[in-house]
Enzyme design. Structure first.
Site, mmCIF file in Angstrom:
data_model
loop_
_atom_site.group_PDB
_atom_site.id
_atom_site.type_symbol
_atom_site.label_atom_id
_atom_site.label_comp_id
_atom_site.label_asym_id
_atom_site.label_seq_id
_atom_site.Cartn_x
_atom_site.Cartn_y
_atom_site.Cartn_z
ATOM 1 N N ASP A 13 0.811 -1.228 0.000
ATOM 2 C CA ASP A 13 0.000 0.000 0.000
ATOM 3 C C ASP A 13 0.839 1.270 0.000
ATOM 4 O O ASP A 13 0.425 2.304 0.533
ATOM 5 C CB ASP A 13 -0.962 0.012 1.210
ATOM 6 C CG ASP A 13 -1.880 -1.191 1.201
ATOM 7 O OD1 ASP A 13 -2.210 -1.670 0.107
ATOM 8 O OD2 ASP A 13 -2.265 -1.643 2.294
ATOM 9 N N LYS A 16 1.754 2.184 -5.160
ATOM 10 C CA LYS A 16 2.258 1.651 -6.441
ATOM 11 C C LYS A 16 1.324 1.970 -7.600
ATOM 12 O O LYS A 16 1.765 2.388 -8.670
ATOM 13 C CB LYS A 16 2.434 0.117 -6.328
ATOM 14 C CG LYS A 16 3.461 -0.288 -5.262
ATOM 15 C CD LYS A 16 3.500 -1.785 -5.076
ATOM 16 C CE LYS A 16 2.293 -2.389 -4.421
ATOM 17 N NZ LYS A 16 2.089 -2.038 -3.001
ATOM 18 N N ASN A 38 -5.262 -10.108 -3.737
ATOM 19 C CA ASN A 38 -4.921 -9.566 -2.416
ATOM 20 C C ASN A 38 -4.470 -8.112 -2.558
ATOM 21 O O ASN A 38 -4.517 -7.339 -1.611
ATOM 22 C CB ASN A 38 -3.838 -10.410 -1.708
ATOM 23 C CG ASN A 38 -2.642 -10.733 -2.580
ATOM 24 O OD1 ASN A 38 -2.654 -10.528 -3.794
ATOM 25 N ND2 ASN A 38 -1.592 -11.261 -1.974
ATOM 26 N N GLY A 40 -4.620 -4.188 -3.808
ATOM 27 C CA GLY A 40 -5.594 -3.140 -4.114
ATOM 28 C C GLY A 40 -4.781 -1.922 -4.490
ATOM 29 O O GLY A 40 -4.142 -1.326 -3.626
ATOM 30 N N HIS A 41 -4.744 -1.597 -5.769
ATOM 31 C CA HIS A 41 -3.915 -0.489 -6.255
ATOM 32 C C HIS A 41 -4.830 0.660 -6.660
ATOM 33 O O HIS A 41 -5.634 0.528 -7.579
ATOM 34 C CB HIS A 41 -3.055 -0.951 -7.437
ATOM 35 C CG HIS A 41 -2.016 -1.954 -7.036
ATOM 36 N ND1 HIS A 41 -1.117 -2.511 -7.913
ATOM 37 C CD2 HIS A 41 -1.728 -2.503 -5.826
ATOM 38 C CE1 HIS A 41 -0.325 -3.346 -7.261
ATOM 39 N NE2 HIS A 41 -0.688 -3.374 -5.999
ATOM 40 N N THR A 42 -4.688 1.778 -5.947
ATOM 41 C CA THR A 42 -5.613 2.901 -6.140
ATOM 42 C C THR A 42 -5.052 3.938 -7.100
ATOM 43 O O THR A 42 -3.894 4.343 -6.977
ATOM 44 C CB THR A 42 -5.895 3.592 -4.784
ATOM 45 O OG1 THR A 42 -6.138 2.572 -3.809
ATOM 46 C CG2 THR A 42 -7.075 4.524 -4.873
ATOM 47 N N GLN A 224 1.979 -6.001 -3.304
ATOM 48 C CA GLN A 224 2.434 -6.122 -1.910
ATOM 49 C C GLN A 224 3.724 -5.313 -1.707
ATOM 50 O O GLN A 224 3.924 -4.339 -2.406
ATOM 51 C CB GLN A 224 2.631 -7.597 -1.509
ATOM 52 C CG GLN A 224 1.331 -8.391 -1.372
ATOM 53 C CD GLN A 224 0.732 -8.818 -2.708
ATOM 54 O OE1 GLN A 224 1.369 -9.457 -3.508
ATOM 55 N NE2 GLN A 224 -0.518 -8.465 -2.942
ATOM 56 N N ASP A 333 2.512 14.686 2.125
ATOM 57 C CA ASP A 333 1.488 15.620 2.635
ATOM 58 C C ASP A 333 0.916 15.179 3.985
ATOM 59 O O ASP A 333 0.511 16.005 4.790
ATOM 60 C CB ASP A 333 0.339 15.756 1.618
ATOM 61 C CG ASP A 333 -0.270 14.401 1.247
ATOM 62 O OD1 ASP A 333 0.481 13.536 0.749
ATOM 63 O OD2 ASP A 333 -1.487 14.213 1.471
HETATM 64 P P1 GDP Z 1 -0.772 0.375 -3.550
HETATM 65 O O1 GDP Z 1 -1.370 -0.902 -3.097
HETATM 66 O O2 GDP Z 1 0.702 0.436 -3.332
HETATM 67 O O3 GDP Z 1 -1.148 0.739 -4.964
HETATM 68 O O4 GDP Z 1 -1.387 1.510 -2.605
HETATM 69 P P2 GDP Z 1 -2.935 1.647 -2.172
HETATM 70 O O5 GDP Z 1 -3.724 2.155 -3.318
HETATM 71 O O6 GDP Z 1 -3.415 0.410 -1.515
HETATM 72 O O7 GDP Z 1 -2.805 2.700 -0.998
HETATM 73 C C1 GDP Z 1 -2.311 3.973 -1.196
HETATM 74 C C2 GDP Z 1 -3.402 4.982 -0.762
HETATM 75 O O8 GDP Z 1 -2.838 6.256 -0.625
HETATM 76 C C3 GDP Z 1 -4.506 5.131 -1.784
HETATM 77 O O9 GDP Z 1 -5.701 5.429 -1.129
HETATM 78 C C4 GDP Z 1 -4.034 6.308 -2.616
HETATM 79 O O10 GDP Z 1 -5.100 6.999 -3.258
HETATM 80 C C5 GDP Z 1 -3.386 7.162 -1.574
HETATM 81 N N1 GDP Z 1 -2.257 7.986 -2.000
HETATM 82 C C6 GDP Z 1 -1.300 7.696 -2.912
HETATM 83 N N2 GDP Z 1 -0.360 8.659 -2.926
HETATM 84 C C7 GDP Z 1 -0.726 9.578 -2.000
HETATM 85 C C8 GDP Z 1 -0.151 10.799 -1.530
HETATM 86 O O11 GDP Z 1 0.904 11.228 -1.950
HETATM 87 N N3 GDP Z 1 -0.826 11.451 -0.539
HETATM 88 C C9 GDP Z 1 -2.003 11.009 -0.037
HETATM 89 N N4 GDP Z 1 -2.589 11.734 0.921
HETATM 90 N N5 GDP Z 1 -2.569 9.859 -0.460
HETATM 91 C C10 GDP Z 1 -1.936 9.153 -1.421
HETATM 92 P P1 IMO Z 2 -0.898 -4.133 -2.287
HETATM 93 O O1 IMO Z 2 -0.450 -4.662 -3.624
HETATM 94 C C1 IMO Z 2 -0.933 -4.600 2.051
HETATM 95 C C2 IMO Z 2 -0.963 -8.694 3.603
HETATM 96 C C3 IMO Z 2 -2.201 -9.181 4.317
HETATM 97 C C4 IMO Z 2 -1.595 -10.169 5.285
HETATM 98 C C5 IMO Z 2 -0.474 -10.804 4.462
HETATM 99 C C6 IMO Z 2 -0.850 -12.122 3.797
HETATM 100 O O2 IMO Z 2 -2.207 -3.432 -2.333
HETATM 101 O O3 IMO Z 2 0.182 -3.347 -1.638
HETATM 102 P P2 IMO Z 2 -2.384 -12.788 1.735
HETATM 103 O O4 IMO Z 2 -3.825 -12.497 1.447
HETATM 104 O O5 IMO Z 2 -1.445 -12.294 0.690
HETATM 105 O O6 IMO Z 2 -2.156 -14.240 2.055
HETATM 106 O O7 IMO Z 2 -2.078 -11.984 3.093
HETATM 107 O O8 IMO Z 2 -0.150 -9.849 3.460
HETATM 108 N N1 IMO Z 2 -1.212 -8.166 2.232
HETATM 109 C C7 IMO Z 2 -1.145 -6.871 1.920
HETATM 110 N N2 IMO Z 2 -0.959 -5.780 2.696
HETATM 111 N N3 IMO Z 2 -1.052 -4.463 0.705
HETATM 112 C C8 IMO Z 2 -1.215 -5.544 -0.076
HETATM 113 O O9 IMO Z 2 -1.193 -5.460 -1.427
HETATM 114 C C9 IMO Z 2 -1.310 -6.816 0.524
HETATM 115 N N4 IMO Z 2 -1.496 -8.069 0.057
HETATM 116 C C10 IMO Z 2 -1.409 -8.887 1.114
HETATM 117 O O10 IMO Z 2 -2.858 -8.123 4.981
HETATM 118 O O11 IMO Z 2 -0.991 -9.484 6.350
HETATM 119 MG MG MG Z 3 -2.898 -1.583 -1.822
#
Ligand code: GDP
Ligand code: IMO
Ligand code: MG
Length: 424
Positions: A13, A16, A38, A40-42, A224, A333
Site C-alpha cells: 500500500d 504503487k 490480495n 488493491g492499487h488505487t 504487496q 502531505d
Molecule cells: P498500492 O497498493 O501500493 O497501490 O497503494 P494503495 O492504493 O493500496 O494505498 C495507497 C493509498 O494512498 C490510496 O488510497 C491512494 O489513493 C493514496 N495515496 C497515494 N499517494 C498519496 C499521496 O501522496 N498522498 C495522499 N494523501 N494519499 C496518497
Molecule cells: P498491495 O499490492 C498490504 C498482507 C495481508 C496479510 C499478508 C498475507 O495493495 O500493496 P495474503 O492475502 O497475501 O495471504 O495476506 O499480506 N497483504 C497486503 N498488505 N497491501 C497488499 O497489497 C497486501 N497483500 C497482502 O494483509 O498481512
Molecule cells: Mg494496496
C-alpha cells in the site's frame, strides 16, 4: 531493450498504483508479475478513484499493453467483477489486456482453505486477505495447480473436480467452522471462467521477449511490498510470492541482465495491515493522527492499517535486496502539521545497537532508535514544484537520501495523478 521494475519497499500500500499510472506514458507495456486479488492499487485522476486488483495499473492509458504475467494468481470471479467495474470507462480490454497461459487460477476452494487455515491458527493468524492466495501458491509449488492455459484444454474440468474434492477433504481436516455452499460458488466460478475465456491468453514470456527485441519499453508492476516477500519478509506474516526484484524475473520470464531501473516506492512513514511485527508502530495519538490524515484503511479488506514512523533499517534492507536505483516517496502531505518527526535509524537488538534487519524483529528483541527531525506546517497538496517544498521537508528528504544512498526522484503530495513532484 531494458525492463524497469516498480516495487513496494514496505508492507504494501505504498502507492504503487498511483505511480504506475503516472509513469505509464513512458512505457509501451505494463506487466504485473506476482500476487493476485490480495492487491488493491488505487488510481485517482479527473475526479475519479479506481481500485485495481489483478489488472495492471496502465489500463487507463490507450498507448499501453497490460500483461498479467505467469507469476500472478487469478481469481476468475474477482477478475470479472474488476472488468465490469471498468466497463463505464470504455476501455478496450480485449485489445490492451493479455493474460499469461502460465498464470495459476484461484479456485473457490482455495478461498475456503485460506479461511479454514486462518481460523485454525486462532490468535496466531496471518491476517490474510482471505483471497485464497496462500493455498493457490501452495498448489503451484506442489505441482497440482490449474493454469490459465488449462482452460483451453478439453478435460480441464476433470482436473478441477479432482482438486476441489481434495480441497474439501482438507477443509474437513482443519475441523473449524467454515460454512459454504460449493455448488453456488461453482456456478459463479464457471460463469466467470467463460467470460475470462473471451480475453486473450498468450505465452507471455515469448511476447515480452519479442517486445524487447522490437525496442519496446516495459515496466513491471509489483504487488504487496518487500517486507511481505515469502523469503525476505517478516515470515510467517508474509504473502506467498516473491514481491522483491527477483520475483519480476521469475514472474515474467525476464532475464536479470535485462533489468535496468528498479524504482523503490515507500511512504514517508510506515503502515502495515494484517498481523506481524512492526518495530516503529505507534499506539498513541500520533499514530491515530497519521491514520486519519493518511486515510489508512485497506483498499481490499477495509481493515484499519497500523501506522508508525519511517523505519530506515527496514528500508535500507529493502533497497539492498531489490537493488533499488531510484526512490519514490509517497504521502509526504500526510506528515504536514507534526511538530517533530521521528525516523528510526538503528535497532537496539537484545541490548546491542545494530543497523541491519535481523532474523527476529519481534518487540521483545527490537527497540527502534530514533533521530528526531523538525516538522513542517505547510499544506503540500497544492504544490507542484520542488522549489515550493518547505525547508524542513527538504531536510527530511536529504537525510533519507544520505542514509539510503539512493536518490529520491519523486515526491508525492496527494492521491491524484497530478499531485506528483519530480526532483531532478
Ligand atoms: P498500492 O497498493 O501500493 O497501490 O497503494 P494503495 O492504493 O493500496 O494505498 C495507497 C493509498 O494512498 C490510496 O488510497 C491512494 O489513493 C493514496 N495515496 C497515494 N499517494 C498519496 C499521496 O501522496 N498522498 C495522499 N494523501 N494519499 C496518497
Ligand atoms: P498491495 O499490492 C498490504 C498482507 C495481508 C496479510 C499478508 C498475507 O495493495 O500493496 P495474503 O492475502 O497475501 O495471504 O495476506 O499480506 N497483504 C497486503 N498488505 N497491501 C497488499 O497489497 C497486501 N497483500 C497482502 O494483509 O498481512
Ligand atoms: Mg494496496
Amino acid at each position: 531493450m531494458a525492463v524497469d521494475l516498480l516495487l513496494g519497499l514496505q508492507w504494501g500500500d505504498e502507492g504503487k498504483g498511483k505511480i504506475v499510472d503516472v509513469l505509464t506514458k513512458n512505457y509501451d507495456i505494463i506487466a504485473r508479475f506476482q500476487g493476485g486479488p490480495n492487491a488493491g492499487h488505487t488510481l485517482e485522476f479527473d475526479g475519479i478513484k479506481h481500485v485495481l486488483r489483478t489488472i495492471p495499473s496502465g489500463i487507463f492509458h490507450k498507448n499501453a499493453m497490460n500483461v498479467i504475467g505467469n507469476g500472478v494468481v487469478i481469481d476468475p470471479v474477482v477478475f470479472v467483477k474488476e472488468l465490469e467495474g471498468l466497463d463505464k470507462y470504455n476501455l478496450d480490454y480485449k485489445k490492451n489486456l493479455i493474460l499469461s497461459r502460465k498464470a495459476h487460477i484461484i479456485l473457490p476452494t482455495h478461498r475456503l482453505l485460506d479461511a479454514a487455515s486462518e481460523a485454525s491458527k486462532g490468535k496466531a493468524k496471518i491476517g490474510s486477505t482471505l483471497k485464497g492466495i496462500g493455498p493457490t501458491y501452495m498448489d503451484k509449488t506442489g505441482r497440482n495447480g490449474i493454469r490459465i492455459g488449462d482452460l483451453e484444454l478439453e478435460n480441464w474440468q476433470d482436473k478441477y473436480r479432482a482438486l476441489a474434492d481434495k480441497h474439501e477433504a482438507m477443509i474437513d481436516f482443519y475441523n473449524v467452522d467454515v460454512q459454504y455452499d460449493l455448488a453456488d460458488l461453482e456456478t459463479e466460478f464457471f460463469a466467470a471462467v467463460e467470460t475470462l475465456k473471451t480475453l486473450t491468453f498468450i505465452d507471455s514470456e515469448e511476447y515480452l521477449h519479442q517486445a524487447q527485441k522490437e525496442g519496446k519499453t516495459i515496466l513491471a508492476e509489483g504487488a504487496q511490498g518487500s517486507l511481505l516477500d515469502i523469503d525476505f519478509g517478516t515470515y510467517p506474516f508474509v504473502t506467498s510470492s516473491n514481491t522483491t526484484a527477483a520475483g519480476a524475473c521469475t514472474g515474467l520470464g525476464v532475464p536479470p541482465n535485462k533489468v535496468k531501473d528498479v524504482f523503490g516506492i515507500f511512504k514517508a512513514y510506515t503502515t502495515r495491515v494484517g498481523s506481524g511485527p512492526f518495530p516503529t508502530e505507534l499506539f498513541d495519538a500520533v499514530g491515530e493522527k497519521m491514520a486519519i490524515i493518511g486515510n489508512e484503511i485497506g483498499a481490499v479488506t477495509g481493515r484499519a492499517r497500523r501506522c508508525g514512523w519511517l523505519d530506515l533499517v527496514a528500508l535500507r534492507y529493502a533497497v539492498q535486496v531489490n537493488g533499488v536505483t531510484q526512490l519514490i516517496m509517497m504521502k509526504a502531505d500526510v506528515l504536514s502539521g507534526f511538530e517533530t518527526l521521528k525516523v528510526c535509524t538503528a535497532y537496539n537488538y537484545k541490548g546491542e545497537t545494530i543497523n541491519h534487519f535481523p532474523y527476529n524483529i519481534e518487540a521483545e528483541n527490537v527497540t527502534p532508535i530514533y533521530t528526531e527531525m523538525k516538522g513542517w506546517k505547510a499544506d503540500l497538496t497544492k504544490m507542484d514544484a520542488i522549489s515550493q517544498l518547505p525547508q524542513a521537508l527538504n531536510d527530511y528528504i536529504d537525510f533519507l537520501e544520505k542514509e539510503l544512498e539512493v536518490p529520491i526522484k519523486v515526491v508525492s503530495v496527494g492521491p491524484d495523478r497530478k499531485q506528483t513532484i519530480l526532483r531532478d
